[in-house]
Design a protein around this motif. Structure first.
Motif, PDB file in Angstrom:
ATOM      1  N   PRO A   1       0.806  -1.229   0.000  1.00  0.00           N
ATOM      2  CA  PRO A   1       0.000   0.000   0.000  1.00  0.00           C
ATOM      3  C   PRO A   1       0.838   1.278   0.000  1.00  0.00           C
ATOM      4  O   PRO A   1       0.328   2.353  -0.274  1.00  0.00           O
ATOM      5  N   ARG A   2       2.125   1.162   0.305  1.00  0.00           N
ATOM      6  CA  ARG A   2       2.997   2.338   0.365  1.00  0.00           C
ATOM      7  C   ARG A   2       3.856   2.492  -0.892  1.00  0.00           C
ATOM      8  O   ARG A   2       4.659   3.404  -0.987  1.00  0.00           O
ATOM      9  N   ASP A   3       3.717   1.574  -1.841  1.00  0.00           N
ATOM     10  CA  ASP A   3       4.520   1.568  -3.065  1.00  0.00           C
ATOM     11  C   ASP A   3       4.058   2.683  -3.998  1.00  0.00           C
ATOM     12  O   ASP A   3       2.937   2.681  -4.467  1.00  0.00           O
ATOM     13  N   THR A   4       4.946   3.650  -4.275  1.00  0.00           N
ATOM     14  CA  THR A   4       4.570   4.784  -5.120  1.00  0.00           C
ATOM     15  C   THR A   4       4.675   4.490  -6.611  1.00  0.00           C
ATOM     16  O   THR A   4       4.190   5.282  -7.416  1.00  0.00           O
ATOM     17  N   LEU A   5       5.319   3.397  -6.998  1.00  0.00           N
ATOM     18  CA  LEU A   5       5.500   3.122  -8.423  1.00  0.00           C
ATOM     19  C   LEU A   5       4.338   2.356  -9.038  1.00  0.00           C
ATOM     20  O   LEU A   5       4.068   2.504 -10.232  1.00  0.00           O
ATOM     21  N   ALA A   6       3.639   1.544  -8.240  1.00  0.00           N
ATOM     22  CA  ALA A   6       2.518   0.776  -8.775  1.00  0.00           C
ATOM     23  C   ALA A   6       1.486   1.731  -9.369  1.00  0.00           C
ATOM     24  O   ALA A   6       1.128   2.737  -8.766  1.00  0.00           O
ATOM     25  N   GLY A   7       1.060   1.417 -10.592  1.00  0.00           N
ATOM     26  CA  GLY A   7       0.063   2.253 -11.266  1.00  0.00           C
ATOM     27  C   GLY A   7       0.654   3.411 -12.045  1.00  0.00           C
ATOM     28  O   GLY A   7      -0.089   4.212 -12.614  1.00  0.00           O
ATOM     29  N   THR A   8       1.979   3.523 -12.092  1.00  0.00           N
ATOM     30  CA  THR A   8       2.622   4.598 -12.850  1.00  0.00           C
ATOM     31  C   THR A   8       3.384   4.012 -14.034  1.00  0.00           C
ATOM     32  O   THR A   8       3.716   2.826 -14.047  1.00  0.00           O
ATOM     33  N   ILE A   9       3.641   4.835 -15.020  1.00  0.00           N
ATOM     34  CA  ILE A   9       4.438   4.394 -16.166  1.00  0.00           C
ATOM     35  C   ILE A   9       5.890   4.747 -15.880  1.00  0.00           C
ATOM     36  O   ILE A   9       6.211   5.918 -15.635  1.00  0.00           O
ATOM     37  N   ARG A  10       6.741   3.736 -15.896  1.00  0.00           N
ATOM     38  CA  ARG A  10       8.148   3.915 -15.559  1.00  0.00           C
ATOM     39  C   ARG A  10       9.029   3.109 -16.507  1.00  0.00           C
ATOM     40  O   ARG A  10       8.569   2.181 -17.162  1.00  0.00           O
ATOM     41  N   THR A  11      10.289   3.488 -16.519  1.00  0.00           N
ATOM     42  CA  THR A  11      11.291   2.784 -17.311  1.00  0.00           C
ATOM     43  C   THR A  11      12.276   2.111 -16.364  1.00  0.00           C
ATOM     44  O   THR A  11      12.748   2.728 -15.409  1.00  0.00           O
ATOM     45  N   PHE A  12      12.580   0.849 -16.647  1.00  0.00           N
ATOM     46  CA  PHE A  12      13.528   0.068 -15.870  1.00  0.00           C
ATOM     47  C   PHE A  12      14.607  -0.458 -16.810  1.00  0.00           C
ATOM     48  O   PHE A  12      14.360  -0.658 -17.998  1.00  0.00           O
ATOM     49  N   GLU A  13      15.779  -0.682 -16.242  1.00  0.00           N
ATOM     50  CA  GLU A  13      16.873  -1.247 -17.024  1.00  0.00           C
ATOM     51  C   GLU A  13      17.329  -2.546 -16.382  1.00  0.00           C
ATOM     52  O   GLU A  13      17.558  -2.615 -15.173  1.00  0.00           O
TER      53      GLU A  13
ATOM     54  N   ASP B   1      19.968  -5.908 -17.538  1.00  0.00           N
ATOM     55  CA  ASP B   1      20.847  -6.585 -18.481  1.00  0.00           C
ATOM     56  C   ASP B   1      21.102  -5.744 -19.739  1.00  0.00           C
ATOM     57  O   ASP B   1      21.117  -6.258 -20.857  1.00  0.00           O
ATOM     58  N   GLY B   2      21.235  -4.416 -19.551  1.00  0.00           N
ATOM     59  CA  GLY B   2      21.542  -3.521 -20.659  1.00  0.00           C
ATOM     60  C   GLY B   2      20.353  -3.149 -21.526  1.00  0.00           C
ATOM     61  O   GLY B   2      20.497  -2.407 -22.496  1.00  0.00           O
ATOM     62  N   ARG B   3      19.161  -3.636 -21.191  1.00  0.00           N
ATOM     63  CA  ARG B   3      17.961  -3.311 -21.975  1.00  0.00           C
ATOM     64  C   ARG B   3      16.976  -2.545 -21.120  1.00  0.00           C
ATOM     65  O   ARG B   3      16.839  -2.800 -19.920  1.00  0.00           O
ATOM     66  N   ARG B   4      16.268  -1.621 -21.753  1.00  0.00           N
ATOM     67  CA  ARG B   4      15.257  -0.833 -21.055  1.00  0.00           C
ATOM     68  C   ARG B   4      13.861  -1.317 -21.414  1.00  0.00           C
ATOM     69  O   ARG B   4      13.587  -1.657 -22.559  1.00  0.00           O
ATOM     70  N   SER B   5      12.995  -1.303 -20.396  1.00  0.00           N
ATOM     71  CA  SER B   5      11.591  -1.651 -20.584  1.00  0.00           C
ATOM     72  C   SER B   5      10.756  -0.547 -19.952  1.00  0.00           C
ATOM     73  O   SER B   5      11.005  -0.144 -18.811  1.00  0.00           O
ATOM     74  N   THR B   6       9.769  -0.072 -20.713  1.00  0.00           N
ATOM     75  CA  THR B   6       8.874   0.965 -20.220  1.00  0.00           C
ATOM     76  C   THR B   6       7.455   0.424 -20.241  1.00  0.00           C
ATOM     77  O   THR B   6       7.035  -0.192 -21.220  1.00  0.00           O
ATOM     78  N   GLY B   7       6.744   0.671 -19.145  1.00  0.00           N
ATOM     79  CA  GLY B   7       5.364   0.227 -19.090  1.00  0.00           C
ATOM     80  C   GLY B   7       4.706   0.630 -17.799  1.00  0.00           C
ATOM     81  O   GLY B   7       5.307   1.289 -16.938  1.00  0.00           O
ATOM     82  N   LEU B   8       3.456   0.225 -17.672  1.00  0.00           N
ATOM     83  CA  LEU B   8       2.684   0.483 -16.465  1.00  0.00           C
ATOM     84  C   LEU B   8       3.126  -0.515 -15.400  1.00  0.00           C
ATOM     85  O   LEU B   8       3.074  -1.730 -15.617  1.00  0.00           O
ATOM     86  N   VAL B   9       3.585   0.008 -14.261  1.00  0.00           N
ATOM     87  CA  VAL B   9       4.024  -0.867 -13.170  1.00  0.00           C
ATOM     88  C   VAL B   9       2.781  -1.484 -12.547  1.00  0.00           C
ATOM     89  O   VAL B   9       1.952  -0.790 -11.971  1.00  0.00           O
TER      90      VAL B   9
ATOM     91  N   LEU C   1      16.021  -7.795  -8.009  1.00  0.00           N
ATOM     92  CA  LEU C   1      17.343  -7.630  -7.418  1.00  0.00           C
ATOM     93  C   LEU C   1      18.403  -7.152  -8.400  1.00  0.00           C
ATOM     94  O   LEU C   1      19.439  -6.645  -7.987  1.00  0.00           O
ATOM     95  N   THR C   2      18.168  -7.296  -9.707  1.00  0.00           N
ATOM     96  CA  THR C   2      19.181  -6.898 -10.693  1.00  0.00           C
ATOM     97  C   THR C   2      18.634  -5.906 -11.715  1.00  0.00           C
ATOM     98  O   THR C   2      19.176  -5.768 -12.803  1.00  0.00           O
ATOM     99  N   THR C   3      17.574  -5.208 -11.352  1.00  0.00           N
ATOM    100  CA  THR C   3      16.951  -4.231 -12.237  1.00  0.00           C
ATOM    101  C   THR C   3      17.056  -2.852 -11.599  1.00  0.00           C
ATOM    102  O   THR C   3      16.962  -2.725 -10.389  1.00  0.00           O
ATOM    103  N   SER C   4      17.246  -1.843 -12.437  1.00  0.00           N
ATOM    104  CA  SER C   4      17.356  -0.454 -11.944  1.00  0.00           C
ATOM    105  C   SER C   4      16.218   0.391 -12.478  1.00  0.00           C
ATOM    106  O   SER C   4      15.807   0.240 -13.636  1.00  0.00           O
ATOM    107  N   LEU C   5      15.730   1.288 -11.642  1.00  0.00           N
ATOM    108  CA  LEU C   5      14.751   2.279 -12.069  1.00  0.00           C
ATOM    109  C   LEU C   5      15.495   3.380 -12.793  1.00  0.00           C
ATOM    110  O   LEU C   5      16.502   3.897 -12.308  1.00  0.00           O
ATOM    111  N   VAL C   6      15.036   3.756 -13.977  1.00  0.00           N
ATOM    112  CA  VAL C   6      15.650   4.842 -14.736  1.00  0.00           C
ATOM    113  C   VAL C   6      14.978   6.128 -14.320  1.00  0.00           C
ATOM    114  O   VAL C   6      13.760   6.275 -14.448  1.00  0.00           O
ATOM    115  N   HIS C   7      15.769   7.056 -13.776  1.00  0.00           N
ATOM    116  CA  HIS C   7      15.228   8.350 -13.351  1.00  0.00           C
ATOM    117  C   HIS C   7      15.302   9.296 -14.537  1.00  0.00           C
ATOM    118  O   HIS C   7      16.371   9.575 -15.041  1.00  0.00           O
ATOM    119  N   GLU C   8      14.157   9.761 -14.961  1.00  0.00           N
ATOM    120  CA  GLU C   8      14.087  10.663 -16.119  1.00  0.00           C
ATOM    121  C   GLU C   8      14.376  12.076 -15.686  1.00  0.00           C
ATOM    122  O   GLU C   8      14.020  12.530 -14.668  1.00  0.00           O
TER     123      GLU C   8
END
Length: 162
Positions: free
Chosen positions: A110-122, A124-132, A155-162
């Motif tokens: 219930p405290r997760d601010t990313l759920a329901g937002t569109i974000r980009t994650f990286e 293994d060198g690839r980026r994925s953008t979508g609705l969390v 554990l091995t994915t990063s949030l891309v800060h725009e």
């Protein structure tokens, strides 16, 4: 929740994966980072580092961070004793450390601010953008993308800060 003085705004605290504690007075305001947590595993030990902005004032932050950073002092409108913050933190960590993992995750969602937002994650060198759709803090991140669902290892994915 955190209230300033009588009659002042109430602030909501939330978690922004992977390690930020953020606050805002309401959903129309941008999140402001208040604290960060880093956890490292060494053999059978977990090392936990917690940084909390306690008594910083606006000018203590670099100009580019001022709109995105906060402190307990800025929220409370007064000096906050650091020993009281440390006591409260240790009490909360002790409670969480003795709780079953599924109970801690139930507190997280219930405290997760990313759920329901569109974000980009990286990952293994690839980026994925979508609705969390969901973040399992030690498991996976599920995104709804135009190409279909994408599941990334948390554990091995990063949030891309725009």
């Amino acid at each position: 929740r955190f209230a300033r003085e009588e009659g002042c705004r109430e602030y909501l605290f939330a978690l922004r994966w992977p390690n930020d504690v953020v606050t805002r007075a309401d959903a129309r305001e941008p999140e402001r980072k208040l604290a960060g947590v880093l956890i490292e595993r060494r053999d059978d030990l977990l090392l936990v580092g917690v940084g909390i902005n306690v008594n910083q004032v606006e000018t203590d932050f670099p100009p580019d961070l001022r709109p995105r950073a906060s402190s307990l002092r800025l929220l409370a409108g007064r000096y906050v004793p650091r020993d009281a913050v440390a006591d409260a933190l240790l009490f909360a960590l002790d409670r969480l450390a003795s709780a079953p993992p599924d109970a801690v995750i139930r507190l997280w969602h219930p405290r997760d601010t990313l759920a329901g937002t569109i974000r980009t994650f990286e990952h293994d060198g690839r980026r994925s953008t979508g609705l969390v759709e969901r973040i399992e803090p030690s498991g996976s991140i599920t995104l709804a993308t135009d190409a279909g669902p994408v599941v990334l290892p948390a554990l091995t994915t990063s949030l891309v800060h725009e």
